[in-house]
Scaffold this motif. Structure first.
Motif, short mmCIF file in Angstrom:
data_model
loop_
_atom_site.label_atom_id
_atom_site.label_comp_id
_atom_site.label_asym_id
_atom_site.label_seq_id
_atom_site.Cartn_x
_atom_site.Cartn_y
_atom_site.Cartn_z
N THR A 5 0.88 -1.08 -0.13
CA THR A 5 -0.02 -0.05 0.07
C THR A 5 0.99 1.27 0.06
O THR A 5 1.78 1.40 0.90
N PRO A 6 0.68 2.03 -1.03
CA PRO A 6 1.43 3.52 -0.90
C PRO A 6 1.04 4.20 0.29
O PRO A 6 -0.20 4.48 0.52
N LEU A 7 1.81 4.53 1.21
CA LEU A 7 1.66 5.36 2.19
C LEU A 7 2.54 6.65 2.50
O LEU A 7 3.80 6.63 2.08
N ILE A 8 1.85 7.52 3.01
CA ILE A 8 2.72 8.92 3.47
C ILE A 8 2.59 9.00 4.67
O ILE A 8 1.11 9.04 5.21
N LYS A 49 -2.42 6.19 1.18
CA LYS A 49 -3.25 6.10 2.53
C LYS A 49 -2.03 7.16 3.39
O LYS A 49 -0.86 7.27 3.15
N ILE A 50 -2.74 7.70 4.23
CA ILE A 50 -2.18 9.06 4.71
C ILE A 50 -2.12 8.70 6.35
O ILE A 50 -3.18 8.51 7.03
N GLY A 51 -1.07 8.46 6.95
CA GLY A 51 -0.98 8.38 8.63
C GLY A 51 -0.13 9.49 9.12
O GLY A 51 0.53 10.19 8.39
N ILE A 52 -0.79 9.85 10.31
CA ILE A 52 0.12 10.96 11.12
C ILE A 52 0.78 10.25 12.38
O ILE A 52 0.21 9.45 13.01
N ALA A 53 2.02 10.53 12.50
CA ALA A 53 2.83 10.11 13.45
C ALA A 53 3.24 11.99 14.25
O ALA A 53 3.78 12.41 13.75
N THR A 54 2.71 11.81 15.45
CA THR A 54 2.72 13.14 16.17
C THR A 54 3.07 13.09 17.67
O THR A 54 2.41 12.35 18.34
N ALA A 111 5.96 5.48 13.64
CA ALA A 111 6.03 4.97 12.17
C ALA A 111 5.95 3.63 11.98
O ALA A 111 5.20 3.09 10.92
N ALA A 112 6.67 2.87 12.79
CA ALA A 112 6.56 1.17 12.62
C ALA A 112 5.19 0.68 12.63
O ALA A 112 4.68 -0.16 11.90
N SER A 113 4.41 1.53 13.45
CA SER A 113 2.94 0.95 13.74
C SER A 113 2.30 1.33 12.64
O SER A 113 1.50 0.44 11.89
N PHE A 118 -0.66 -0.69 7.54
CA PHE A 118 -1.02 -0.56 6.07
C PHE A 118 -0.16 -1.67 5.33
O PHE A 118 0.03 -1.46 4.07
N ALA A 119 0.67 -2.45 5.78
CA ALA A 119 1.60 -3.49 5.22
C ALA A 119 2.34 -2.74 4.07
O ALA A 119 2.61 -3.28 3.12
N ALA A 120 2.84 -1.53 4.63
CA ALA A 120 3.58 -0.57 3.51
C ALA A 120 5.14 -0.91 3.73
O ALA A 120 5.72 -1.13 4.84
N ASP A 121 5.54 -0.61 2.69
CA ASP A 121 7.35 -0.82 2.41
C ASP A 121 7.87 0.44 2.82
O ASP A 121 7.84 1.42 2.25
#
Length: 184
Positions: A5-8, A49-54, A111-113, A118-121
């Protein structure tokens, strides 16, 4: 094309909303960067997919509580929705820096979570932030770091070594312009 999955991954304060050295402590203090909301909508439309790490050490410091943070994130979701945008996952770390766990940036826990969810690379995942801890978190998690000059970005850029090879963008919208251009 890989099957990941492409993740940002995005930092929040200084990337999606205005930042403050006095912390963002209430929904009233959470002020969106309008161009960032539109940029996230463009990423959503492009299939990312958009993830936030804050880091939210204001909780650990006693400046606000988890319920107040939830209200800030509700305001963010509503602002994003007005632009047809959404966040797919949000990780936050309430740790005080003096009691930091593996989740507090620059450690890679959040970030690892997100990568796992998302099974992202990691090697194909951009992590966009405005601070050294964001860039270091990206590198510690095996992601590709990108610096935006909003928030603390200009201060961070001044401290980067000239051979860091970390791409720098005016803001999240400029990063998205570039990313979607190179993806063509």
């Amino acid at each position: 094309m890989n099957e990941h999955t492409p993740l940002i991954i995005l930092d929040r304060d200084g990337v999606i909303n205005l930042d403050s050295d006095a912390y963002i402590k209430s929904p009233d203090e959470w002020i969106a960067i309008d161009s960032s909301l539109k940029a996230i909508a463009r990423l959503n439309q492009a299939g990312y997919k958009i993830g936030i790490a804050t880091n939210q050490s204001g909780i650990g410091r006693g400046y606000f509580d988890h319920a107040t943070l939830a209200m800030m994130h509700k305001k963010m979701e509503q602002a994003l929705a007005q632009h047809g945008a959404h966040i797919d996952a949000l990780e936050y770390c309430p740790d005080h820096p003096d009691q930091a766990t593996h989740r507090r940036k620059p450690a890679p826990g959040m970030a690892a979570s997100l990568l796992q969810q998302f099974a992202a690379d990691p090697a194909q995942t951009w992590f966009v932030g405005d601070s050294k801890s964001d860039l270091d978190c990206a590198l510690n998690a095996g992601c590709k770091p990108a610096l935006v000059l909003t928030g603390k970005g200009e201060r961070t850029q001044a401290k980067l070594s000239p051979d860091s090879n970390i791409p720098v963008f005016k803001d999240l919208a400029a990063f998205v312009d570039w990313l979607l251009e190179i993806r063509q």
